[in-house]
Design an enzyme around this catalytic site. Structure first.
Site, PDB file in Angstrom:
ATOM      1  N   GLY A   1       0.794  -1.218   0.000  1.00 14.88           N
ATOM      2  CA  GLY A   1       0.000   0.000   0.000  1.00 14.88           C
ATOM      3  C   GLY A   1       0.827   1.267   0.000  1.00 14.88           C
ATOM      4  O   GLY A   1       0.305   2.355  -0.225  1.00 14.88           O
TER       5      GLY A   1
ATOM      6  N   THR B   1       3.109   4.185  -1.308  1.00 12.34           N
ATOM      7  CA  THR B   1       3.282   4.828  -2.605  1.00 12.34           C
ATOM      8  C   THR B   1       4.670   5.455  -2.686  1.00 12.34           C
ATOM      9  O   THR B   1       5.405   5.513  -1.705  1.00 12.34           O
ATOM     10  CB  THR B   1       2.201   5.891  -2.853  1.00 12.34           C
ATOM     11  OG1 THR B   1       2.274   6.885  -1.803  1.00 12.34           O
ATOM     12  CG2 THR B   1       0.815   5.268  -2.862  1.00 12.34           C
TER      13      THR B   1
ATOM     14  N   SER C   1      -1.985   2.441  -6.021  1.00 15.82           N
ATOM     15  CA  SER C   1      -1.757   3.768  -5.455  1.00 15.82           C
ATOM     16  C   SER C   1      -2.830   4.114  -4.439  1.00 15.82           C
ATOM     17  O   SER C   1      -2.656   5.019  -3.621  1.00 15.82           O
ATOM     18  CB  SER C   1      -1.729   4.827  -6.561  1.00 15.82           C
ATOM     19  OG  SER C   1      -2.971   4.872  -7.241  1.00 15.82           O
ATOM     20  N   ASN C   2      -3.954   3.378  -4.475  1.00 18.62           N
ATOM     21  CA  ASN C   2      -5.051   3.645  -3.539  1.00 18.62           C
ATOM     22  C   ASN C   2      -5.971   2.425  -3.490  1.00 18.62           C
ATOM     23  O   ASN C   2      -6.376   1.923  -4.538  1.00 18.62           O
ATOM     24  CB  ASN C   2      -5.827   4.881  -3.987  1.00 18.62           C
ATOM     25  CG  ASN C   2      -6.696   5.457  -2.896  1.00 18.62           C
ATOM     26  OD1 ASN C   2      -7.535   4.766  -2.332  1.00 18.62           O
ATOM     27  ND2 ASN C   2      -6.500   6.723  -2.593  1.00 18.62           N
TER      28      ASN C   2
ATOM     29  N   HIS D   1      -3.562  16.438   1.370  1.00 18.86           N
ATOM     30  CA  HIS D   1      -3.397  15.367   2.352  1.00 18.86           C
ATOM     31  C   HIS D   1      -2.908  15.949   3.671  1.00 18.86           C
ATOM     32  O   HIS D   1      -2.527  17.113   3.756  1.00 18.86           O
ATOM     33  CB  HIS D   1      -2.393  14.319   1.859  1.00 18.86           C
ATOM     34  CG  HIS D   1      -2.943  13.403   0.813  1.00 18.86           C
ATOM     35  ND1 HIS D   1      -2.960  13.728  -0.533  1.00 18.86           N
ATOM     36  CD2 HIS D   1      -3.503  12.174   0.917  1.00 18.86           C
ATOM     37  CE1 HIS D   1      -3.501  12.735  -1.206  1.00 18.86           C
ATOM     38  NE2 HIS D   1      -3.842  11.782  -0.357  1.00 18.86           N
ATOM     39  N   HIS D   2      -2.879  15.080   4.688  1.00 21.13           N
ATOM     40  CA  HIS D   2      -2.349  15.468   5.994  1.00 21.13           C
ATOM     41  C   HIS D   2      -0.837  15.706   5.897  1.00 21.13           C
ATOM     42  O   HIS D   2      -0.176  15.269   4.947  1.00 21.13           O
ATOM     43  CB  HIS D   2      -2.654  14.380   7.027  1.00 21.13           C
ATOM     44  CG  HIS D   2      -2.201  13.010   6.614  1.00 21.13           C
ATOM     45  ND1 HIS D   2      -0.889  12.590   6.725  1.00 21.13           N
ATOM     46  CD2 HIS D   2      -2.883  11.976   6.060  1.00 21.13           C
ATOM     47  CE1 HIS D   2      -0.773  11.355   6.272  1.00 21.13           C
ATOM     48  NE2 HIS D   2      -1.969  10.952   5.860  1.00 21.13           N
TER      49      HIS D   2
ATOM     50  N   LYS E   1       1.921  12.965   5.177  1.00 26.26           N
ATOM     51  CA  LYS E   1       2.038  12.361   3.852  1.00 26.26           C
ATOM     52  C   LYS E   1       3.392  12.729   3.276  1.00 26.26           C
ATOM     53  O   LYS E   1       3.712  13.908   3.102  1.00 26.26           O
ATOM     54  CB  LYS E   1       0.915  12.879   2.955  1.00 26.26           C
ATOM     55  CG  LYS E   1       0.946  12.366   1.525  1.00 26.26           C
ATOM     56  CD  LYS E   1       0.561  10.910   1.436  1.00 26.26           C
ATOM     57  CE  LYS E   1       0.392  10.478  -0.005  1.00 26.26           C
ATOM     58  NZ  LYS E   1       0.228   9.009  -0.133  1.00 26.26           N
TER      59      LYS E   1
ATOM     60  N   GLY F   1       0.495   9.189  -4.732  1.00 29.26           N
ATOM     61  CA  GLY F   1       0.398   8.126  -5.718  1.00 29.26           C
ATOM     62  C   GLY F   1      -0.939   8.142  -6.431  1.00 29.26           C
ATOM     63  O   GLY F   1      -1.029   7.865  -7.638  1.00 29.26           O
ATOM     64  N   THR F   2      -1.994   8.484  -5.698  1.00 30.27           N
ATOM     65  CA  THR F   2      -3.324   8.577  -6.294  1.00 30.27           C
ATOM     66  C   THR F   2      -3.366   9.674  -7.346  1.00 30.27           C
ATOM     67  O   THR F   2      -3.933   9.497  -8.437  1.00 30.27           O
ATOM     68  CB  THR F   2      -4.371   8.848  -5.202  1.00 30.27           C
ATOM     69  OG1 THR F   2      -4.352   7.767  -4.267  1.00 30.27           O
ATOM     70  CG2 THR F   2      -5.764   8.991  -5.795  1.00 30.27           C
TER      71      THR F   2
END
Length: 238
Positions: free
Chosen positions: A75, A77, A101-102, A135-136, A139, A145-146
């Site tokens: 999981g 990325t 990527s997700n 993102h937070h 990250k 990756g998404t």
């Protein structure tokens, strides 16, 4: 099903909760405090490993799993520049590797919608396209990756764009991705098409880590007993 968790941070704990709710057993938990336990002998006690760590360690982690003969769901990325090496390793060990990527089902539907929209917009050059992701602050990779997967989906369909950049667009053939890091923010991805007369916007917003964790567990269940390299497209059929 017996699961080894490689990475026991917030995501690892979320995966553990989902796994246990679905009747699975976590038999190994690896983090920075017990790396000595990350051995082939311990991995072989599990039916499958789920790896969520850091970009710089992901490849070595999946390599250990494949060498131990343990199917692995990755999981993390930011490591896909070594994907071809991973595929060779998987074949050498006749193993099973699942990467994405997700792992959110909703995000993977969003991927498909994004590709379809880009295909439709290919003939309408009056629309400028750009992307943003939030993102937070923990990250580590930017763009996410998404976001890269979304960008690649656009580039495959939109002839007027040839590459993505993680900055405002400076060339006509560049696809701009702007990355923001704020707390709290599990993840938002946006794609914009804008012309002088109107705008089209698609967005996916994650409300918690549960969607990612649930998808990773589904991928792990699906992977057991298989050989080869797989993605969410194989699991979902689109």
């Amino acid at each position: 099903m017996k699961i080894a968790l490689i990475g026991y941070g917030k995501m690892g704990k979320a995966i553990e909760q989902i796994a246990q709710q679905n009747g699975h057993e976590v038999v190994l938990r690896i983090d920075v405090n017990n790396v000595a336990d990350f051995t082939a002998e311990n991995l072989q006690k599990a039916d499958v490993a789920i790896e969520f760590t850091r970009p710089e360690t992901a490849f070595e982690n999946l390599q250990k799993c494949l060498e131990a003969g343990t199917p692995v769901v990755v999981g993390t990325t930011g490591w896909l520049q070594r994907l071809e090496e991973a595929k060779v390793l998987c074949a050498q060990h006749q193993g099973a590797l699942f990467y994405s990527s997700n792992y959110s089902i909703g995000v993977n539907v969003f991927f498909a919608v994004n590709r379809f929209l880009a295909q439709m917009m290919n003939g309408h050059k009056q629309y400028a396209v750009r992307m943003a992701e939030t993102h937070h602050t923990q990250k580590l990779d930017a763009p996410s990756g998404t976001a890269i997967t979304l960008a690649e989906g656009i580039l495959e369909q939109l002839e007027r764009k040839s590459s993505w950049v993680n900055q405002p667009e400076t060339k006509a053939d560049e696809l701009s991705i702007l990355s923001y890091r704020v707390d709290p923010a599990p993840g938002t991805h946006e794609v914009y098409y804008e012309s002088a007369i109107d705008s089209i916007e698609i967005r996916h917003t994650a409300h918690s880590r549960e969607g990612f964790a649930s998808g990773a567990v589904q991928a792990a269940v699906w992977l057991v007993g298989k050989k080869g390299v797989f993605t969410m497209s194989d699991l979902l059929g689109f």
